[in-house]
Design a protein around this motif. Structure first.
Motif, PDB file in Angstrom:
ATOM      1  N   SER A  99      -1.360  -6.314  -3.067  1.00 26.57           N
ATOM      2  CA  SER A  99      -1.554  -4.977  -2.505  1.00 26.57           C
ATOM      3  C   SER A  99      -2.895  -4.966  -1.779  1.00 26.57           C
ATOM      4  N   GLU A 142      -5.605  -2.756   0.589  1.00 32.16           N
ATOM      5  CA  GLU A 142      -6.099  -1.508   1.186  1.00 32.16           C
ATOM      6  C   GLU A 142      -7.294  -1.872   2.050  1.00 32.16           C
ATOM      7  N   GLY A 155      -0.990   6.834   6.800  1.00 33.35           N
ATOM      8  CA  GLY A 155      -0.496   7.037   5.436  1.00 33.35           C
ATOM      9  C   GLY A 155      -0.826   8.417   4.896  1.00 33.35           C
ATOM     10  N   PRO A 162       0.101   9.472  -3.464  1.00 32.24           N
ATOM     11  CA  PRO A 162      -0.043   8.099  -2.971  1.00 32.24           C
ATOM     12  C   PRO A 162      -1.196   7.974  -1.982  1.00 32.24           C
ATOM     13  N   GLY A 221      -2.929   5.235   0.853  1.00 30.86           N
ATOM     14  CA  GLY A 221      -2.841   3.968   1.571  1.00 30.86           C
ATOM     15  C   GLY A 221      -2.492   4.232   3.011  1.00 30.86           C
ATOM     16  N   ARG A 278       1.191   1.474  -1.857  1.00 28.26           N
ATOM     17  CA  ARG A 278       0.329   2.638  -1.982  1.00 28.26           C
ATOM     18  C   ARG A 278      -0.338   2.606  -3.340  1.00 28.26           C
ATOM     19  N   SER A 280       3.267   5.582  -7.218  1.00 29.10           N
ATOM     20  CA  SER A 280       3.384   4.358  -6.416  1.00 29.10           C
ATOM     21  C   SER A 280       2.550   3.226  -6.999  1.00 29.10           C
TER      22      SER A 280
END
Ligand code: ADP
Length: 501
Positions: free
Chosen positions: A253, A255, A440, A456, A458, A468, A473
């Motif tokens: 994941s 970000e 997002g 969420p 992201g 997210r 999420s």
């Protein structure tokens, strides 16, 4: 007044013990508002330290995954209570290591508290699904499963909130954790781990290894025994991590960056929009991934917006965030300050109009830290580098536009897609913007910052890779679905065959 941590050597936390680094190397964490102040000394970890932490987390996973989720959650509830109790002290320490003003570090700690309570609540949910089978005397359901050791690599701008976004959903879901905090702000992550440990987390469930990206982050993100990586930071490093993780099909994941925009329409409440642009642009010294580094203003209100905005920016008080009068703190370090100064030069060369700021602040008390004046460029075109690239500092580029469609095109015309905002009273325009802004997160009549933990978080495009954080999420990322079929017919039943006409 609350006490703050005295400078000391903070060792790694592995398997419930504070352990010295294998190589014996350490580094200093200094206050960016006053570099003479040592906040603490931390370990420069190597691959061997990461190995030890991953081994501990692998061992602890065997039992932690079997602890009933409501029991795991009880530890989180206790941790949230303890964070609340220590909020002031933890916030002060965070301002000392990160520089943002106390009101904002209190917000950062509060976000960790909110996330911890929220994810503790998930301990009694973690819902799966039951659904009828297509065959008689057969039961079907799906359940969430923990995955294993989660490697977490975090940035310096939200030193407690971001680690909590990652750790709390991972832990309540039954995973174990190795955290590599940002080298500039490890103390706040240490505080979080200390609190979780005092709340009753068993040894090895959460481990922390400090150090820099190549030395400690890279061995963690490529470790064979770490199936999950959660990263927040720059797009450049996110790409390295994604590529390195691909051969092992790790769950990753990411970000990453943002070039967020506030759109001010001709019917906007101008005073509200100025308030939003100040908070969105200069909160956390512009060092938020959701910072409003672009403001697009309709030509019919452009002159008035600029007049009010620049007047307010000029009045911002910059200094040590522990002083309650101060509204904006320093840049995190010298390198970040240099980046900001180089973008100011780029803006001038590109022909943007420097309306205020544009210089380092180094007179008097400012000389002790990494301060930069809050800076506004006007008459920017959307394609200028200062309007396209993430600066991560107190620099806002204001872009005039003529039509709503043009504003949307400007908003979407960047490589990132985290947060966008529109100030308008026109409901038709607001809904069209909510649909067509490809980010997002979209705000209406509020700035680009202000995430809440149960929604969420992201972004699209080069901001993320489709996951997210926060909300349910986050549970989706830190669990895997397992589908269960229970046939109690005592016969062989073939799906799609025996029940077909
Ligand atoms: P920023 O400092 O702008 O927030 P970075 O992407 O440089 O963003 O850093 C975010 C986190 O990633 C930090 O904890 C840093 O130590 C870590 N990091 C940097 N380089 C690497 C790398 N090659 N592999 C893994 N982690 C890294």
């Amino acid at each position: 007044m609350s006490t703050v941590a005295a400078p000391k050597l903070h060792k790694n936390f592995i398997n419930g013990q504070w352990v010295a680094p294998s190589g014996g190397h350490t580094y200093e964490n200094r206050n960016p508002a006053n570099t003479a102040e040592l906040v603490g000394t931390f370990v420069s970890s190597s691959a061997a330290d990461v190995d030890a932490a991953v081994d501990a987390a692998t061992e602890a996973y065997k039992t932690w995954r079997l602890v009933p989720a409501p029991k795991r959650a009880e530890i989180l509830y206790r941790a949230a209570e303890m964070l609340l109790h220590r909020k002031e002290e933890l916030s002060r320490d965070m301002t000392r290591e990160m520089g943002k003003v106390l009101a904002e570090t209190r917000g950062d700690v509060q976000e960790a508290i909110d996330m911890t309570y929220y994810m503790a609540g998930e301990g009694r949910r973690l819902f799966g699904q039951t659904t009828p089978s297509e065959l008689p005397n057969k039961f079907a359901m799906s359940v969430r499963q923990s995955i294993g050791v989660c490697g977490m690599i975090t940035p310096w701008n939200f030193p407690m909130a971001i680690p909590s976004w990652k750790m709390m959903p991972a832990l309540v879901s039954g995973n174990t954790v190795v955290l590599k905090p940002a080298e500039d702000t490890p103390l706040s992550s240490y505080h979080l781990v200390e609190v979780l440990t005092a709340a009753g987390l068993p040894p090895g469930v959460v481990n922390i290894v400090s150090g820099d990206g190549p030395g400690a982050g890279a061995p963690l993100s490529t470790h064979k025994k770490v199936p999950v990586i959660s990263f927040t930071g720059s797009t450049a490093v996110g790409r390295i991590i994604a590529q390195a993780a691909a051969p092992d099909f790790k769950h990753v994941s990411l970000e990453m960056g943002g070039k967020n925009i506030i759109i001010v329409m001709d019917d906007a409440n101008l005073e509200l929009a100025v308030d939003g642009a100040i908070w969105g642009g200069f909160g956390t010294t512009g060092q938020r991934c959701t910072a409003a580094s672009r403001v697009a203003v309709h030509k019919s209100v452009y002159a008035e917006f600029i007049r009010r905005f620049v007047e307010r920016v000029k009045a911002l008080k910059v200094g040590d965030g522990l002083d309650p009068q101060i509204e904006m703190g320093p840049c995190i370090n010298e390198q970040q300050l240099n980046t900001v100064m180089s973008y100011v030069e780029i803006g001038k060369q590109e022909g943007a109009k420097l309306l205020t700021g544009g210089n380092r602040l180094d007179g008097g008390a400012h000389g002790k830290g990494w301060f930069h004046a809050p800076t506004v460029f006007g008459d920017c075109s959307a394609k200028m580098r200062i309007a396209q690239e993430e600066i991560f500092g107190p620099v806002v580029s204001v872009i005039p536009f003529s039509t709503f469609d043009e504003a949307l095109e400007i908003a979407n015309g960047v490589p990132y897609g985290l947060s966008a905002s529109i100030y308008t009273k026109n409901v038709n325009q607001a809904f069209a913007a909510m649909r067509d802004l490809y980010t997002g997160i979209v705000y209406v009549n509020a700035p680009t910052i202000g995430a809440e933990t149960h929604l969420p978080f992201g972004g699209t495009k080069q901001t993320g890779n489709g996951h997210r954080e926060a909300a349910i999420s986050a549970i989706d990322f830190f669990t895997e679905w397992k589908t269960l079929y229970i046939d109690y017919s005592d016969t062989l039943q073939r799906a799609q065959i025996d029940n077909a006409d």
